[in-house]
Write a protein that holds these residues in place. Structure first.
Motif, mmCIF file in Angstrom:
data_model
loop_
_atom_site.group_PDB
_atom_site.id
_atom_site.type_symbol
_atom_site.label_atom_id
_atom_site.label_comp_id
_atom_site.label_asym_id
_atom_site.label_seq_id
_atom_site.Cartn_x
_atom_site.Cartn_y
_atom_site.Cartn_z
ATOM 1 N N GLN A 410 0.828 -1.211 0.000
ATOM 2 C CA GLN A 410 0.000 0.000 0.000
ATOM 3 C C GLN A 410 0.860 1.258 0.000
ATOM 4 N N TYR A 411 1.885 1.240 0.839
ATOM 5 C CA TYR A 411 2.771 2.411 0.899
ATOM 6 C C TYR A 411 3.400 2.677 -0.453
ATOM 7 N N MET A 412 3.873 1.599 -1.074
ATOM 8 C CA MET A 412 4.555 1.784 -2.357
ATOM 9 C C MET A 412 3.593 2.340 -3.391
ATOM 10 N N ILE A 413 2.369 1.844 -3.367
ATOM 11 C CA ILE A 413 1.410 2.321 -4.367
ATOM 12 C C ILE A 413 1.039 3.782 -4.100
ATOM 13 N N THR A 414 0.796 4.114 -2.819
ATOM 14 C CA THR A 414 0.478 5.512 -2.512
ATOM 15 C C THR A 414 1.638 6.422 -2.901
ATOM 16 N N GLY A 415 2.849 5.936 -2.657
ATOM 17 C CA GLY A 415 4.026 6.708 -3.069
ATOM 18 C C GLY A 415 4.034 6.933 -4.567
ATOM 19 N N GLY A 416 3.708 5.888 -5.307
ATOM 20 C CA GLY A 416 3.660 6.002 -6.764
ATOM 21 C C GLY A 416 2.616 7.007 -7.214
ATOM 22 N N VAL A 417 1.453 6.981 -6.551
ATOM 23 C CA VAL A 417 0.384 7.915 -6.916
ATOM 24 C C VAL A 417 0.825 9.346 -6.652
ATOM 25 N N LEU A 418 1.481 9.540 -5.513
ATOM 26 C CA LEU A 418 1.962 10.895 -5.190
ATOM 27 C C LEU A 418 2.939 11.374 -6.250
ATOM 28 N N LEU A 419 3.849 10.469 -6.633
ATOM 29 C CA LEU A 419 4.825 10.847 -7.651
ATOM 30 C C LEU A 419 4.116 11.232 -8.939
ATOM 31 N N ALA A 420 3.108 10.426 -9.303
ATOM 32 C CA ALA A 420 2.356 10.734 -10.519
ATOM 33 C C ALA A 420 1.722 12.117 -10.414
ATOM 34 N N ALA A 421 1.156 12.421 -9.238
ATOM 35 C CA ALA A 421 0.497 13.721 -9.061
ATOM 36 C C ALA A 421 1.492 14.857 -9.196
ATOM 37 N N VAL A 422 2.677 14.673 -8.604
ATOM 38 C CA VAL A 422 3.679 15.732 -8.671
ATOM 39 C C VAL A 422 4.167 15.905 -10.105
ATOM 40 N N VAL A 423 4.287 14.762 -10.810
ATOM 41 C CA VAL A 423 4.701 14.850 -12.210
ATOM 42 C C VAL A 423 3.660 15.627 -13.004
ATOM 43 N N ILE A 424 2.395 15.319 -12.776
ATOM 44 C CA ILE A 424 1.333 16.046 -13.482
ATOM 45 C C ILE A 424 1.413 17.531 -13.157
ATOM 46 N N ASP A 425 1.627 17.829 -11.885
ATOM 47 C CA ASP A 425 1.731 19.225 -11.460
ATOM 48 C C ASP A 425 2.867 19.934 -12.192
ATOM 49 N N SER A 426 4.038 19.277 -12.208
ATOM 50 C CA SER A 426 5.205 19.908 -12.828
ATOM 51 C C SER A 426 5.023 20.055 -14.330
ATOM 52 N N VAL A 427 4.528 18.970 -14.960
ATOM 53 C CA VAL A 427 4.377 19.018 -16.413
ATOM 54 C C VAL A 427 3.323 20.051 -16.793
ATOM 55 N N SER A 428 2.227 20.086 -16.049
ATOM 56 C CA SER A 428 1.177 21.033 -16.423
ATOM 57 C C SER A 428 1.654 22.456 -16.194
ATOM 58 N N ARG A 429 2.506 22.619 -15.202
ATOM 59 C CA ARG A 429 3.079 23.948 -14.988
ATOM 60 C C ARG A 429 3.928 24.358 -16.181
ATOM 61 N N ARG A 430 4.696 23.351 -16.691
ATOM 62 C CA ARG A 430 5.553 23.675 -17.820
ATOM 63 C C ARG A 430 4.729 23.954 -19.071
ATOM 64 N N THR A 431 3.725 23.099 -19.297
ATOM 65 C CA THR A 431 2.887 23.329 -20.475
ATOM 66 C C THR A 431 2.166 24.655 -20.354
ATOM 67 N N GLN A 432 1.731 24.972 -19.142
ATOM 68 C CA GLN A 432 1.033 26.238 -18.957
ATOM 69 C C GLN A 432 1.963 27.391 -19.234
ATOM 70 N N ARG A 433 3.221 27.226 -18.825
ATOM 71 C CA ARG A 433 4.200 28.262 -19.116
ATOM 72 C C ARG A 433 4.279 28.514 -20.603
ATOM 73 N N SER A 434 4.435 27.400 -21.343
ATOM 74 C CA SER A 434 4.624 27.588 -22.774
ATOM 75 C C SER A 434 3.325 28.023 -23.432
ATOM 76 N N ALA A 435 2.197 27.701 -22.800
ATOM 77 C CA ALA A 435 0.936 28.201 -23.325
ATOM 78 C C ALA A 435 0.624 29.563 -22.726
ATOM 79 N N GLY A 436 1.579 30.085 -21.969
ATOM 80 C CA GLY A 436 1.410 31.422 -21.426
ATOM 81 C C GLY A 436 0.383 31.517 -20.330
ATOM 82 N N ARG A 437 0.289 30.483 -19.494
ATOM 83 C CA ARG A 437 -0.704 30.598 -18.437
ATOM 84 C C ARG A 437 -0.090 30.295 -17.076
ATOM 85 N N GLY A 438 1.219 30.343 -17.021
ATOM 86 C CA GLY A 438 1.822 29.860 -15.816
ATOM 87 C C GLY A 438 2.123 30.831 -14.745
#
Ligand code: ATP
Ligand code: MG
Lengths: 438, 262
Positions: A410-438
């Motif tokens: 369970q811990y490992m899976i929750t850790g994986g989910v958190l990582l996925a969320a942070v990746v989404i956060d970072s990537v969307s921040r970058r895409t938003q930057r390039s789309a001028g919304r960051g």
């Protein structure tokens, strides 16, 4: 926010988009009927416009709550397929009560993340609050109400202490709250003393916080109705006022679609909860806190100041915002919410113990806020991400418990989910930057 | 035109400021009257922005007195300056990227309705304001991050117009602007003066300065280097004050021979 611009296009009130008169050499603006910047992608009328707008937002990295909702749907589908008890009324009802404890702590974390900071002490603060409550009430016979207030106040005070060292002295928040993590855990052990675990009486008010259900059918359905009607009314009145002063407003069709989606969710929840024992008090408390604090963030100048600090501290300072006061208050709020969460958890477990506030509680509270869509980079997020993120984390742990999966996995899976969320956060921040919304 | 009192709105007396080893400002004197545009000029690093920040309470001066309408005042926080009626457009703009245009315009002075942010009224007033300033941006509800540099600058300028200021300080407001927008900002400066406001305008563009300013105050290496009346002073004289050659031939020769000696 999505607004429907084209309704008022060409109207005399549409000032901001108006071309700048005869000096303007832009041929498109001149001959076209519209006076908006011709490059602005204007949303089409009605539902189709809504969809194209939605698609454009997705591509520009403005994902909003979509990843979480999709995630929850997948998680629920997988667990339901593995074990049909997952979506059973009892399991969902238990899940809704489970959310409140860690979720409450996570709400405080959302505020801290909005500032662009972090608070590592909330787990220890929640444990200490539970211990304070139990020792005062059970060992010293202080009336329950007073003990609860004392516990909440202690949380707020500890938070203010962190805030003071961070905002006034300038110690990095990470370090201050790390010190708090250790110190308050130590203080909790001290407070509990030799007793170790203190049980809370079953018939107590504190126990009722998570043990009481509003069992009449009308309670859950009534709450669902109030929520739906309130949502619709708020949106409708806002839209009408906007129309009255001639600024872009949400079309009625969109408000109806939104209200419809909300109605489906809340009535389905009410139905499932009524199948079991009814509407849990814990869920009512949690949602009430979410509604109030969401209002604070979005509709008060205090909330605006918090978000401004998350965007640019210097700009906020120059706008005359009292940076120190806002920071201290946010940490104090985080402490208060941590204490509240600690009380809810103690209520559910039925005791304050030496393990309270330790383990993966802190991680889960932070993970929930991030998974729910609040950015780690500050200035972007919503109080509701505490609920959405907790739904993800709670569903995973509840489903795995049903399937008898070990804690380690369970811990490992929750850790994986958190990582996925942070990746989404970072990537969307970058895409938003390039789309001028960051 | 508003009634113009005799004394200056703002008077700086002996302002000094240092940053570690750098003496950024030394004994600066400056007066600004209502209904007057004072241009503040000087080379890069002359201390113009530092002076602005000390007036605006962002980086208070170490020494010296700020007089507001004849009375000495303490300006130690941006809030103090706002209270007095000083609105500032900073060179580095100071906007929140994550907040939309309306939110930025009203940041720190939100309009409330029964204690709650009145988004509708703020949006209406923003549109109105942007329209009177002929500012064109795609939408008032997009975050500042998605605006171009010049658009941001116009938003920052618009921001300073809210809240009935008595003194407006513009730190290189036209630096990022196109021809048309620059003309609009200069028009705006004139309108502010006609409304009886005091304006401090910082610019490197002599043509702009000549066009709208009444007086020009020159800073050089953190010191006053002359205050000139625009109508009676030639551009060359101002430029020589900026670059260090002073306005009389004797000192100019001295400076030249000093340079040669180096
Ligand atoms: N925060 C700071 N810390 C240290 N030194 C500073 C700081 N701000 C400014 N300075 C120094 O003070 C001097 C004046 O800077 P200032 O920004 O006021 O110049 P300026 O006249 O506005 O120049 P520009 O035309 O390039 O905007 C410079 O030598 C600069 O290096
Ligand atoms: Mg400067």
């Amino acid at each position: 926010m999505t607004t429907n611009v084209d309704k008022t296009n060409g109207g005399p009130s549409n000032g901001a988009n108006k071309a700048s008169g005869p000096a303007d050499a832009n041929p498109v603006a001149k001959d076209a009927v519209t006076v908006v910047d011709p490059r602005l992608l204007v949303r089409q009328e009605g539902f189709k416009g809504y969809l194209t707008e939605f698609g454009r937002k997705m591509r520009s990295g403005d994902l909003g709550v979509v990843p979480v909702i999709v995630g929850i749907a997948i998680i629920w589908a997988v667990f339901q397929a593995k074990d049909s008890a997952f979506l059973s009324p009892k399991n969902l009802s238990d899940l809704s009560i489970l959310l409140g404890g860690t979720g409450m702590i996570s709400v405080g974390i959302v505020f801290v993340l909005l500032l662009g900071e972090i608070d590592l002490s909330v787990g220890s603060v929640s444990g200490l609050a539970a211990a304070t409550l139990a020792v005062l009430n059970v060992n010293h016979g202080v009336p329950e109400g007073i003990a609860v207030i004392a516990a909440l106040a202690s949380g707020a005070a500890l938070g203010a202490v962190h805030g003071f060292f961070f905002a006034k002295i300038g110690v990095p928040a990470f370090v201050v709250t790390l010190a708090g993590l250790l110190a308050w855990n130590g203080l909790m052990l001290q407070v509990l003393g030799t007793t170790g675990t203190i049980s809370i009486a079953d018939d107590s008010f504190v126990r009722d916080l998570t043990a009481h259900y509003f069992s009449q059918l009308i309670a859950a359905y009534g709450a669902a109705t109030v929520a739906t009607a309130g949502f619709f009314l708020a949106q409708f009145l806002d839209s009408r006022r906007r129309k009255a002063v001639g600024i872009p407003s949400r079309p009625l069709s969109e408000i109806l679609v939104r209200t419809g989606v909300l109605a489906v969710i809340v009535y389905a929840a009410a139905w499932r909860l009524n199948e079991y024992k009814g509407l849990p008090l814990a869920l009512v408390i949690f949602v009430a806190v979410l509604v109030i604090l969401d209002f604070v963030v979005r509709r008060t100048s205090y909330g605006r100041k918090v978000i401004a600090l998350g965007g640019s501290v210097e700009a906020a300072r120059r706008a005359g915002i009292n940076v120190v006061a806002i920071r201290i208050s946010v940490y104090s709020l985080a402490g208060l919410m941590a204490a509240f969460g600690g009380i809810m958890i103690a209520s559910r477990i039925g005791s304050a113990s030496q393990q309270a506030g330790t383990g993966n509680l802190l991680m889960e509270a932070i993970a929930a806020a991030v998974i729910g869509g609040t950015s780690l980079f500050g200035g972007r997020g919503s109080v509701w991400s505490a609920l959405l993120g907790m739904l993800v984390i709670g569903s995973i742990s509840s489903g795995m418990n049903l399937l008898g999966v070990a804690n380690s996995v369970q811990y490992m899976i929750t850790g994986g989910v958190l990582l996925a969320a942070v990746v989404i956060d970072s990537v969307s921040r970058r895409t938003q930057r390039s789309a001028g919304r960051g | 035109m508003a009634i113009v009192p005799n004394g200056p709105v703002l008077a700086l007396r002996g302002i000094s400021k240092r940053f570690g080893a750098v003496q950024a400002l030394t004994d600066i004197h400056l007066e600004v009257h209502a209904g007057e545009v004072v241009a503040l000029v000087g080379d890069n690093g002359a201390g113009k922005s530092t002076l602005v920040k000390s007036i605006a309470g962002v980086g208070p001066a170490d020494e010296g007195v700020i007089e507001w309408q004849g009375k000495p005042v303490q300006v130690t926080r941006p809030h103090d300056a706002q209270e007095l009626g000083i609105a500032t457009v900073y060179q580095d703009l100071a906007l929140c990227d994550n907040i939309d245009v309306v939110g930025n315009l009203f940041l720190g002075r939100e309009i409330l309705r029964a204690g709650v942010l009145d988004e509708v009224e703020m949006e209406r007033r923003s549109r109105e304001l942007l329209q009177t300033l002929s500012i064109r941006i795609p939408s008032v509800r997009i975050p500042i991050a998605s605006l171009s540099g010049g658009q941001r600058q116009t938003v920052a300028i618009a921001r300073s117009m809210l809240g009935e200021p008595k003194l407006v300080i513009l730190d290189e407001p036209t630096a990022a602007l196109g021809v048309e927008q620059t003309a609009q900002v200069l028009d705006l400066v004139e309108r502010l003066r006609d409304r009886g406001l005091a304006v401090i305008l910082i610019s490197h563009n002599m043509a702009d300065v000549k066009a709208v300013a009444d007086r020009v105050a020159v800073l050089r290496l953190g010191r006053n280097n002359g205050i000139f009346d625009v109508k009676t002073t030639s551009q060359e004289e101002i430029i020589s004050a900026i670059t260090g050659a002073t306005d009389n031939a004797v000192t100019r020769r001295k400076a030249r021979s000093g340079e040669v000696a180096k």
